[in-house]
Enzyme design. Structure first.
Site, PDB file in Angstrom:
ATOM      1  CG  HIS A   4     -11.357  10.140  95.966  1.00  0.00           C
ATOM      2  ND1 HIS A   4     -10.051  10.242  95.553  1.00  0.00           N
ATOM      3  CD2 HIS A   4     -11.967  11.312  95.630  1.00  0.00           C
ATOM      4  CE1 HIS A   4      -9.866  11.416  94.977  1.00  0.00           C
ATOM      5  NE2 HIS A   4     -11.025  12.082  95.011  1.00  0.00           N
TER       6      HIS A   4
ATOM      7  CG  LEU B  25       5.439  -5.530 133.779  1.00  0.00           C
ATOM      8  CD1 LEU B  25       3.987  -5.884 134.085  1.00  0.00           C
ATOM      9  CD2 LEU B  25       6.283  -6.808 133.642  1.00  0.00           C
TER      10      LEU B  25
END
Length: 464
Positions: free
Chosen positions: A443, A41
């Site tokens: 940051h 699959l």
């Protein structure tokens, strides 16, 4: 006499659109089955497309980093060698892990996998023929067609699947080519070309159009073209290939108005087409145009309780698009409200640096007469990109001139494939450039470049 089985919903096709549709149907209480003829699959994406190509791309990126970037970090290593057999073994292992995972999800959700080729015999019945010729009749209250797509084969560049290959063949080349010629400067050609270029092949890209990556933002394409050429790609645009001749282990490529080109392998990568042949779809009165199934806004075909999704209904051939259509179609079948916002469907090119985009390009906005503002920010001014040694590229935000609503966001840079999710979310919620700009970004991170580009729309970028 053929066996007969009955279900509430049957999906034809076990690719990303099909298997996701089947899982969502099971979640909604449908007795569900999925017809898939392959041995595993996952469809083209998991078995022979998206996943194996990304496995090879990651391996080749690592090889490239060791060869050319380790010294800058103070890491001294001997010249690395590539073992292509191990490369493919790792790729195959990644694929098997994911296809096994889909099979597990089917068991978990009590979805029956009907192994064989499926063909509609009426709007409510399908015939499944297994590899040994046994046939099973399947009855369903609802049918979802998700047969997917196959590579386009040009009449003057027929695949021999040995030296003249499609994208599937390019994933299994047994050794690094001396020279790989790629016909088509689109996503698949550039990604697979990148794999073999990094591993040592000479790669020539022949594109009939004036630029590579047709349809993407022009400024991004121009910069990407320059970077790819610097990496070693021989990119030739405006080149019309007229044929190819196989001579032993050599392929001679004919190009209009140019000298023939000799190569070890010729990858023909000029797009994909819907795969609908032999499935009895048109015979049920389902409208088709040029092999593409026609559906309404609910993904309904106009016949019985038959729906269709994914590559077979046209539009951009993206696994994530097919997945969302599969969920929506099943929810409509269940009487609920499905939802796919095509303006917020992202597109990614897994070269390095990566390219990612969502929404309109600048060219599209100009053609539509839409007034907009632009904000840009280069990765060369981003702290994390500098620390990574990856300063190439930029982020570009396009926003409505009056409302500031984000109309498009395009980026060329490191890990753009991961960062585009923020832009897609902003567009899904009809966010403004200011919304992105006022959102606190950690940051130092690469997504700060997205924030800065959004701030730049209003002339407020901080770090440039």
């Amino acid at each position: 006499m053929a066996d007969e089985k009955t279900f509430d919903l049957v999906v034809l096709g076990g690719g990303p659109g099909g298997y996701v549709a089947a899982i969502r149907a099971a979640q909604l209480g449908f007795k569900t089955a999925c017809i898939e003829k392959e041995a595993a699959l996952g469809g083209t994406c998991v078995r022979i497309g998206c996943i194996p190509s990304k496995a090879l791309l990651d391996s080749s990126e690592l090889f490239e980093q060791i060869r050319h970037k380790a010294k800058v970090h103070g890491i001294q290593v001997a010249e690395p060698q590539i073992d292509v057999a191990t490369l493919h073994k790792r790729k195959d292992g990644v694929v098997k892990g994911l296809t096994d995972g889909v099979a597990y999800l089917f068991k978990k959700n009590k979805i029956e996998w009907l192994r064989g080729f499926g063909r509609m015999t009426s709007p409510e019945t399908l015939e499944v023929e297994s590899a040994d010729g046994a046939k099973t009749t399947v009855r369903a209250k609802h049918v979802v067609l998700a047969p997917g797509s196959v590579p386009v084969e040009l009449p003057f560049l027929k695949f021999d699947h040995e030296r003249i290959i499609d994208s599937t063949g390019a994933l299994s080349i047994p050794q690094v080519p001396g020279h790989l010629v790629v016909v088509g400067g689109g996503v698949i050609g550039l990604e697979l070309g990148s794999v073999w270029l990094r591993l040592g092949a000479k790669v020539t890209v022949l594109e009939a159009m004036p630029t590579i990556l047709t349809g993407m933002d022009g400024e991004v394409v121009k910069t990407a073209d320059r970077i790819l050429r610097k990496q070693g790609f021989d990119i030739r645009t405006g080149q019309r290939v007229t044929g190819a001749e196989r001579k032993g282990e050599t392929v001679i490529v004919s190009v209009e108005g140019q000298e023939p080109i000799e190569c070890d392998y010729l990858l023909v990568s000029v797009g994909r087409r819907a795969y609908t042949e032999g499935m009895g779809i048109a015979e049920q009165g389902i409208r088709m145009e040029r092999g593409v199934i026609q559906v309404d806004e609910r993904y309904h075909t106009g016949v019985g309780n038959v729906y269709a999704i994914g590559d077979a209904i046209g539009g951009r051939m993206l696994a994530h698009k097919a997945e969302e259509e599969g969920v929506a179609a099943v929810e409509f079948a269940a009487g609920k409200h499905g939802h796919v916002n095509y303006d917020a469907v992202a597109n990614v090119v897994y070269t390095w640096p990566e390219i990612a985009s969502v929404g309109s390009t600048e060219e599209e906005l100009k053609a539509a007469g839409r007034e907009y503002r632009v904000g840009k920010f280069p990765f060369s001014a981003n702290g994390r990109a500098k620390a990574m040694g990856e300063p190439d590229g930029f982020v570009k935000v396009l926003a409505d001139a009056k409302t500031d609503r984000v109309l498009g966001l395009h980026m060329l840079g490191p890990r753009a494939s991961d960062m585009i999710a923020e832009a897609a979310l902003a567009m899904e919620f009809q966010g403004a450039a200011e919304d992105i700009g006022r959102t606190v970004h950690a940051h130092p991170t690469l997504p700060e470049a997205v924030k800065e580009a959004a701030l730049a729309v209003g002339g407020r970028a901080i770090h440039i």
